[in-house]
Write a protein that holds these residues in place. Structure first.
Motif, short mmCIF file in Angstrom:
data_model
loop_
_atom_site.label_atom_id
_atom_site.label_comp_id
_atom_site.label_asym_id
_atom_site.label_seq_id
_atom_site.Cartn_x
_atom_site.Cartn_y
_atom_site.Cartn_z
N LEU A 189 0.74 -1.36 0.07
CA LEU A 189 0.14 -0.01 -0.14
C LEU A 189 0.91 1.13 0.06
O LEU A 189 0.46 2.29 -0.27
N ASP A 190 2.03 1.13 0.46
CA ASP A 190 2.65 2.40 0.94
C ASP A 190 4.36 2.18 0.45
O ASP A 190 5.29 2.63 1.39
N SER A 191 4.78 1.26 -0.41
CA SER A 191 6.20 0.98 -0.69
C SER A 191 6.74 2.56 -1.26
O SER A 191 7.77 2.56 -1.06
N PRO A 192 6.29 3.26 -2.20
CA PRO A 192 7.00 4.44 -2.57
C PRO A 192 7.41 5.32 -1.16
O PRO A 192 8.57 5.82 -0.98
N GLU A 193 6.38 5.40 -0.35
CA GLU A 193 6.53 6.38 0.87
C GLU A 193 7.65 5.56 1.67
O GLU A 193 8.45 6.33 2.24
N TRP A 194 7.59 4.49 2.03
CA TRP A 194 8.53 3.75 2.76
C TRP A 194 9.93 3.89 1.97
O TRP A 194 10.88 4.21 2.78
N ASP A 195 10.08 3.62 0.78
CA ASP A 195 11.38 3.79 0.18
C ASP A 195 11.90 5.22 0.24
O ASP A 195 13.25 5.33 -0.10
N SER A 196 10.89 6.08 0.25
CA SER A 196 11.24 7.72 0.01
C SER A 196 12.16 7.92 1.35
O SER A 196 12.84 9.12 1.23
N LEU A 197 11.92 7.48 2.59
CA LEU A 197 12.39 7.92 3.80
C LEU A 197 13.38 7.25 4.16
O LEU A 197 13.67 6.01 4.21
N ARG A 198 14.58 7.64 4.84
CA ARG A 198 15.59 7.02 5.61
C ARG A 198 15.06 6.75 7.11
O ARG A 198 13.91 7.40 7.48
N PRO A 199 15.69 5.86 7.66
CA PRO A 199 15.18 5.34 9.15
C PRO A 199 14.98 6.28 10.02
O PRO A 199 14.13 6.19 10.65
N SER A 200 15.65 7.46 10.00
CA SER A 200 15.59 8.76 10.78
C SER A 200 14.65 9.78 10.50
O SER A 200 14.56 10.59 11.14
N ASP A 246 8.05 -3.79 -6.13
CA ASP A 246 6.52 -3.23 -6.28
C ASP A 246 6.34 -1.78 -6.77
O ASP A 246 5.49 -1.31 -7.41
N ILE A 247 7.39 -0.98 -6.26
CA ILE A 247 7.58 0.19 -6.70
C ILE A 247 7.69 0.29 -8.46
O ILE A 247 6.96 1.18 -9.06
N THR A 248 8.44 -0.53 -8.84
CA THR A 248 8.75 -0.68 -10.31
C THR A 248 7.35 -1.00 -11.08
O THR A 248 7.15 -0.42 -12.05
N ASP A 249 6.81 -1.97 -10.61
CA ASP A 249 5.39 -2.36 -10.95
C ASP A 249 4.42 -1.24 -11.21
O ASP A 249 3.79 -0.90 -11.98
N LYS A 250 4.37 -0.32 -9.94
CA LYS A 250 3.54 0.84 -9.92
C LYS A 250 3.96 1.83 -10.95
O LYS A 250 3.12 2.61 -11.74
N LEU A 251 5.34 2.11 -11.12
CA LEU A 251 5.75 2.95 -12.14
C LEU A 251 5.34 2.71 -13.49
O LEU A 251 5.05 3.39 -14.33
N LYS A 257 -0.60 5.12 -18.57
CA LYS A 257 -1.57 6.19 -18.34
C LYS A 257 -1.30 7.52 -18.37
O LYS A 257 -2.14 8.50 -18.47
N ALA A 258 0.06 7.82 -18.47
CA ALA A 258 0.36 9.24 -18.53
C ALA A 258 0.59 9.84 -19.98
O ALA A 258 1.37 9.59 -20.66
N LEU A 268 7.74 8.13 -17.16
CA LEU A 268 7.95 8.33 -15.91
C LEU A 268 9.41 7.86 -15.22
O LEU A 268 9.57 8.04 -14.23
N ARG A 269 10.24 7.08 -16.18
CA ARG A 269 11.21 6.49 -15.75
C ARG A 269 12.31 7.72 -15.77
O ARG A 269 13.49 7.72 -15.15
N LEU A 270 12.14 9.06 -16.42
CA LEU A 270 13.10 10.21 -16.33
C LEU A 270 12.82 10.88 -14.94
O LEU A 270 11.58 11.01 -14.59
N PRO A 271 13.84 11.09 -13.90
CA PRO A 271 13.68 11.26 -12.56
C PRO A 271 13.02 12.80 -12.58
O PRO A 271 12.29 13.07 -11.70
N SER A 272 13.22 13.59 -13.50
CA SER A 272 12.52 15.02 -13.49
C SER A 272 11.11 15.07 -13.39
O SER A 272 10.52 15.79 -12.97
N TYR A 273 10.50 14.12 -13.88
CA TYR A 273 9.24 13.99 -14.10
C TYR A 273 8.62 13.83 -12.61
O TYR A 273 7.43 14.41 -12.32
N CYS A 274 9.26 12.96 -11.80
CA CYS A 274 8.57 12.79 -10.34
C CYS A 274 8.63 14.08 -9.62
O CYS A 274 7.89 14.11 -8.54
N HIS A 275 9.36 15.18 -9.70
CA HIS A 275 9.48 16.28 -8.96
C HIS A 275 8.96 17.59 -9.47
O HIS A 275 9.01 18.62 -9.17
N MET A 276 8.21 17.25 -10.95
CA MET A 276 7.64 18.45 -11.50
C MET A 276 6.19 18.65 -11.03
O MET A 276 5.51 17.69 -11.25
N PRO A 277 5.65 19.89 -10.63
CA PRO A 277 4.34 20.01 -10.38
C PRO A 277 3.39 19.66 -11.63
O PRO A 277 3.81 19.76 -12.85
#
Length: 298
Positions: A189-200, A246-251, A257-258, A268-277
């Motif tokens: 349910l939350d694999s992208p959120e989990w992987d986006s944060l460090r333990p701290s 799981d993140i790869t499958d979601k991407l 659909k984009a 969506l494999r281009l990293p700049s897409y993920c950070h653009m409004p």
């Protein structure tokens, strides 16, 4: 110069028998009994055992049978007291190992939900029931539920404090009210959120997850899961593999659909897409665009 023939009998060194210990004067004319050969066959099969609980059970079961047959063979020969004692001792040790492994295997009893989770996600990766039992213990074996239209996470509000896998039902993922994709059983349910944060680090969801129908899921608390990773590096590697897969499958699901207003697909494999409004998405022309198949015009 003539060579003298070798005296074979003189070269045949023998050791005088110690007092009370008879020498073997001649080989037996007949072979050993069938029990002796059966014992060695069982020992041979036993040493072909693999790893894991079932591999240990296979190994010690055949060794137990082999040493039992060896004990029976040694019992029938009064001159093999030492062989009998060693065979009997090894038979007892292997039998104890069979009982111990069987007990531990019985202790790793899983509910139907966790057994299905193991079969779908972890068994194909070679994860043993022992390691999976530790994973289940980390979440305390709890199964959580979501009613229809109940939110698992709300965009910008819900804290990222766990890692969850959907067991049944379907969850809709939206951002700014726009549909992104669905989450199906045995997906995180939350694999992208989990992987986006460090333990701290701490953070909140950037998407809203809402149940389309009654759902059931299992969740591991963030801190407890990291403690488990610190104790068992193998489990940490397994989770890293399944989460990123799981993140790869979601991407790739999003990539289909984009589209922009002119009918081109964003990669969506281009990293700049993920950070653009989203408002700048239509104006961007730096992405790899793949034209959609359509009727050709002259």
């Amino acid at each position: 110069m003539d060579m003298e023939p070798l005296d074979v009998e003189a070269l045949n060194f023998t050791v005088e028998a110690a007092a009370g210990q008879p020498l073997c004067e001649a080989w037996r004319e007949s072979a050993e009994g069938s029990v002796f050969h059966l014992a060695n066959i069982l020992l041979f099969l036993g040493f072909m055992g693999g790893s894991g609980f079932y591999g240990l059970l296979y190994l010690f079961t055949f060794l137990t049978l082999g040493f039992f047959c060896s004990t029976l063979w040694a019992w029938g020969d009064p001159c093999t007291t030492d062989s009998f004692l060693w065979s009997f001792a090894l038979f007892g040790v292997c039998l104890g190992q069979v009982l111990h492994v069987s007990y531990r295997l019985r202790r790793v009893s899983l509910s139907e939900d966790f057994q299905e989770l193991y079969n779908c996600m972890f068994k194909k990766l070679g994860v043993s029931l022992t390691h999976f039992g530790k994973i289940v213990t980390c979440c305390e074996g709890d199964i959580h539920t979501l009613e229809r239209d109940q939110c698992f996470a709300v965009e910008g509000k819900t804290a990222i404090d766990k890692l969850s896998v959907l067991l049944s039902g379907r969850v809709c993922v939206t951002v700014n009210g726009e549909f992104l994709h669905y989450i199906y059983p045995f997906q995180f349910l939350d694999s992208p959120e989990w992987d986006s944060l460090r333990p701290s680090e701490e953070g909140v969801f950037q998407v809203t997850l809402r149940a389309d129908n009654p759902c059931r899921y299992v969740a591991w608390r963030r801190k407890k899961l990291y403690l488990l990773f610190a104790k068992h590096r193998y489990i940490a590697k397994i989770f890293a593999l399944v989460v990123r897969n799981d993140i790869t499958d979601k991407l790739y699901s999003l990539n289909d659909k984009a589209f922009d207003s002119s009918g081109h697909r964003y990669d969506l494999r281009l990293p700049s897409y993920c950070h653009m409004p989203g408002t700048e998405l239509e104006k961007a022309d730096v992405f790899l665009q793949v034209p959609v198949q359509g009727p050709k015009t002259a």
